[in-house]
Design an enzyme around this catalytic site. Sequence first.
Site, PDB file in Angstrom:
ATOM      1  N   ASP A  57      -7.622  -5.090  11.686  1.00  0.00           N
ATOM      2  CA  ASP A  57      -6.848  -4.812  10.466  1.00  0.00           C
ATOM      3  C   ASP A  57      -5.458  -4.423  10.983  1.00  0.00           C
ATOM      4  O   ASP A  57      -5.111  -4.772  12.125  1.00  0.00           O
ATOM      5  CB  ASP A  57      -7.513  -3.698   9.636  1.00  0.00           C
ATOM      6  CG  ASP A  57      -6.947  -3.604   8.211  1.00  0.00           C
ATOM      7  OD1 ASP A  57      -7.361  -4.394   7.351  1.00  0.00           O
ATOM      8  OD2 ASP A  57      -6.076  -2.749   7.947  1.00  0.00           O
TER       9      ASP A  57
ATOM     10  N   LYS B  24     -15.434   0.148   6.702  1.00  0.00           N
ATOM     11  CA  LYS B  24     -14.055   0.133   7.206  1.00  0.00           C
ATOM     12  C   LYS B  24     -13.883   1.313   8.135  1.00  0.00           C
ATOM     13  O   LYS B  24     -14.597   2.317   8.009  1.00  0.00           O
ATOM     14  CB  LYS B  24     -13.071   0.270   6.037  1.00  0.00           C
ATOM     15  CG  LYS B  24     -11.681  -0.206   6.348  1.00  0.00           C
ATOM     16  CD  LYS B  24     -11.551  -1.697   6.127  1.00  0.00           C
ATOM     17  CE  LYS B  24     -10.263  -2.264   6.655  1.00  0.00           C
ATOM     18  NZ  LYS B  24     -10.069  -3.650   6.208  1.00  0.00           N
TER      19      LYS B  24
HETATM   20  P1  NDP Z   1      -0.694  -6.380  11.285  1.00  0.00           P
HETATM   21  O1  NDP Z   1      -0.782  -5.096  11.995  1.00  0.00           O
HETATM   22  O2  NDP Z   1      -0.833  -7.650  12.035  1.00  0.00           O
HETATM   23  O3  NDP Z   1       0.659  -6.479  10.469  1.00  0.00           O
HETATM   24  C1  NDP Z   1       0.990  -5.516   9.508  1.00  0.00           C
HETATM   25  C2  NDP Z   1       2.346  -5.875   8.919  1.00  0.00           C
HETATM   26  O4  NDP Z   1       2.593  -5.027   7.788  1.00  0.00           O
HETATM   27  C3  NDP Z   1       3.478  -5.607   9.887  1.00  0.00           C
HETATM   28  O5  NDP Z   1       4.533  -6.481   9.612  1.00  0.00           O
HETATM   29  C4  NDP Z   1       3.848  -4.167   9.554  1.00  0.00           C
HETATM   30  O6  NDP Z   1       5.172  -3.803   9.922  1.00  0.00           O
HETATM   31  C5  NDP Z   1       3.699  -4.165   8.056  1.00  0.00           C
HETATM   32  N1  NDP Z   1       3.378  -2.796   7.609  1.00  0.00           N
HETATM   33  C6  NDP Z   1       2.326  -2.037   7.999  1.00  0.00           C
HETATM   34  N2  NDP Z   1       2.366  -0.828   7.433  1.00  0.00           N
HETATM   35  C7  NDP Z   1       3.460  -0.840   6.660  1.00  0.00           C
HETATM   36  C8  NDP Z   1       4.053   0.129   5.821  1.00  0.00           C
HETATM   37  N3  NDP Z   1       3.510   1.352   5.669  1.00  0.00           N
HETATM   38  N4  NDP Z   1       5.184  -0.226   5.172  1.00  0.00           N
HETATM   39  C9  NDP Z   1       5.730  -1.466   5.342  1.00  0.00           C
HETATM   40  N5  NDP Z   1       5.211  -2.411   6.121  1.00  0.00           N
HETATM   41  C10 NDP Z   1       4.108  -2.100   6.780  1.00  0.00           C
HETATM   42  O7  NDP Z   1      -1.800  -6.290  10.131  1.00  0.00           O
HETATM   43  P2  NDP Z   1      -2.462  -7.476   9.279  1.00  0.00           P
HETATM   44  O8  NDP Z   1      -1.507  -8.576   9.079  1.00  0.00           O
HETATM   45  O9  NDP Z   1      -3.785  -7.749   9.875  1.00  0.00           O
HETATM   46  O10 NDP Z   1      -2.745  -6.721   7.902  1.00  0.00           O
HETATM   47  C11 NDP Z   1      -1.822  -6.740   6.819  1.00  0.00           C
HETATM   48  C12 NDP Z   1      -2.559  -6.426   5.533  1.00  0.00           C
HETATM   49  O11 NDP Z   1      -3.590  -7.395   5.318  1.00  0.00           O
HETATM   50  C13 NDP Z   1      -3.273  -5.070   5.492  1.00  0.00           C
HETATM   51  O12 NDP Z   1      -3.240  -4.572   4.174  1.00  0.00           O
HETATM   52  C14 NDP Z   1      -4.708  -5.426   5.859  1.00  0.00           C
HETATM   53  O13 NDP Z   1      -5.624  -4.471   5.360  1.00  0.00           O
HETATM   54  C15 NDP Z   1      -4.846  -6.759   5.148  1.00  0.00           C
HETATM   55  N6  NDP Z   1      -5.899  -7.648   5.611  1.00  0.00           N
HETATM   56  C16 NDP Z   1      -5.997  -8.044   6.910  1.00  0.00           C
HETATM   57  C17 NDP Z   1      -6.974  -8.932   7.309  1.00  0.00           C
HETATM   58  C18 NDP Z   1      -7.072  -9.454   8.699  1.00  0.00           C
HETATM   59  O14 NDP Z   1      -7.917 -10.304   8.934  1.00  0.00           O
HETATM   60  N7  NDP Z   1      -6.240  -9.038   9.630  1.00  0.00           N
HETATM   61  C19 NDP Z   1      -7.979  -9.420   6.351  1.00  0.00           C
HETATM   62  C20 NDP Z   1      -7.750  -9.007   4.995  1.00  0.00           C
HETATM   63  C21 NDP Z   1      -6.754  -8.143   4.667  1.00  0.00           C
HETATM   64  P3  NDP Z   1       5.418  -2.906  11.234  1.00  0.00           P
HETATM   65  O15 NDP Z   1       5.197  -3.803  12.391  1.00  0.00           O
HETATM   66  O16 NDP Z   1       6.823  -2.447  11.088  1.00  0.00           O
HETATM   67  O17 NDP Z   1       4.432  -1.774  11.174  1.00  0.00           O
HETATM   68  O1  2IT Z   2      -9.597  -6.275   5.067  1.00  0.00           O
HETATM   69  C1  2IT Z   2     -10.290  -7.131   5.651  1.00  0.00           C
HETATM   70  O2  2IT Z   2     -11.019  -7.913   5.034  1.00  0.00           O
HETATM   71  C2  2IT Z   2     -10.187  -7.220   7.113  1.00  0.00           C
HETATM   72  N1  2IT Z   2      -9.405  -6.494   7.704  1.00  0.00           N
HETATM   73  C3  2IT Z   2     -11.061  -8.178   7.874  1.00  0.00           C
HETATM   74  C4  2IT Z   2     -12.449  -7.625   8.038  1.00  0.00           C
HETATM   75  C5  2IT Z   2     -13.374  -8.426   8.917  1.00  0.00           C
HETATM   76  O3  2IT Z   2     -14.473  -7.905   9.154  1.00  0.00           O
HETATM   77  O4  2IT Z   2     -13.050  -9.520   9.350  1.00  0.00           O
END
Ligand code: NDP
Ligand code: 2IT
Length: 444
Positions: free
Chosen positions: A165, A125
């Site tokens: 992420d 990561k």
């Molecule tokens: P994005 O940046 O697309 O979206 C993040 C969302 O979470 C936004 O709505 C953001 O709001 C909100 N957010 C972020 N930080 C905070 C905080 N401190 N408090 C409240 N809300 C918050 O990210 P993703 O959708 O990609 O990721 C979301 C979660 O999913 C994370 O935990 C990530 O690790 C996990 N994840 C992502 C994957 C992927 O493929 N993208 C895969 C597996 C897990 P704002 O816009 O106001 O910051």
């Molecule tokens: O938390 C996660 O699994 C991710 N942000 C996606 C990682 C990836 O390599 O697709």
Amino acid sequence: MHYVDRVLASLKEKNPNEAEFHQAATEILNSLRPVVDRHPEYEKTALLERFVEPERVILFRVPWVDDGGNVHVNKGYRVQFSSAIGPYKGGLRFHPTVNLSIVKFLGLEQVLKNSLTSLPIGGGKGGSDFDPKGKSEGEIMRFCQSFMTELYRHVGADTDVPAGDIGVGGREIGYLFGQYKRIVNEHVGVLTGRGLSYGGSLVRTEATGYGLCYIVEEALADRNDGFKDKTVVISGSGNVAIYAAEKAQSLGAKVVAMSDSNGYIFDKSGISLDVVKQIKETERGRIRLYAERVKGAEYHDGCRDIWSIPCDIALPCATQNELDLESAKRLVQNGVKVVGEGANMPTTLDGISAFLGNGVVFLPAKAANAGGVATSALEMAQSSGRLFWTFEEVDLRLRSIMKNIYRNIDGAAREYGAEGDYVAGANIAGFRKVADAMLAQGIV
Ligand code: NDP
Ligand code: 2IT
């Protein structure tokens, strides 16, 4: 003292001030007690000590110039946690809260998550404390270029394959990839989540959210139930949240609330996802705008109270520790049946206990959000095979991977006398493959 307690005590002593890393390690190692008891060879080979120590931690300077000519310096991180079962694989996070503790907790979780996908990927990561909010296109591009100008020497299609992420989506992956290709002069699958015109895979954008719904669907089907007519609350409104909402709706559920870091929206007649996509994906605006555009919808400041809305299914899809004990109790009181973690470690340890103690079906992140990285591995397979699969083909594979994960975590929980405890099941099932690979490869 039990082997697990000794490893945990030493981890806390050697890595002080890393609260999130301690939290993830505590949850995982506590689940592994019965496994370690059955396998004395783990202690003999210091397997747990090696398992919780990243193979390599890279910290670097990321200097960049803003549109006004001012120079900024951010911290860059890449934690290459484990290559036991494949090249390091895991996302990059750009958010002002990023620090070593957060990158390490995410890296440790990723090792077990990637193992659960059944595909050959190790765990890593990275990211930066850079805040993309309010930055211009040019600033984002220059930051990504500077970040990759250091990172390129540590990654590679068979070495370490980053992805997105929080704060890193298709736009950032494009700039990172362009810079890598320019420096190394190789058009290879060094990043996943690439655009479809330069090596990306169909379904990668949707994969985490869709995969989350597929595993929830599987858990419901196992209880002769389904998404149809269920009320769903989803926190966040980023990549994971949006596509979880899309799939939940297409399976017949009503999604009534979503949020961002400022507040949440409640739309009792069901969220209009086109409006959310327009605000979040196109305009990069705030979720508050939804209530200005959709009649009957409400906006509330503060994101935590989203968990006070009664629902059958809660999908935390924003960030770590967003769902604490008090919120868990409210959800339980309001009759929640299933909690599926789309974000990484969104539920605090006492929140998890409240769900498990009250018979809520709790699907932990490393299983529930594994669809994203699994589809990244499918992107890697297509890159090396010079292939491009159809949407239906990738989606079918994703669905079968999520079903398989559910069967594995359910089976592992039963095998260790913890039926229905998918936290234990996911930790045990994920760990077993990593431990076998580590034992086979000697003391490395
Ligand atoms: P994005 O940046 O697309 O979206 C993040 C969302 O979470 C936004 O709505 C953001 O709001 C909100 N957010 C972020 N930080 C905070 C905080 N401190 N408090 C409240 N809300 C918050 O990210 P993703 O959708 O990609 O990721 C979301 C979660 O999913 C994370 O935990 C990530 O690790 C996990 N994840 C992502 C994957 C992927 O493929 N993208 C895969 C597996 C897990 P704002 O816009 O106001 O910051
Ligand atoms: O938390 C996660 O699994 C991710 N942000 C996606 C990682 C990836 O390599 O697709």
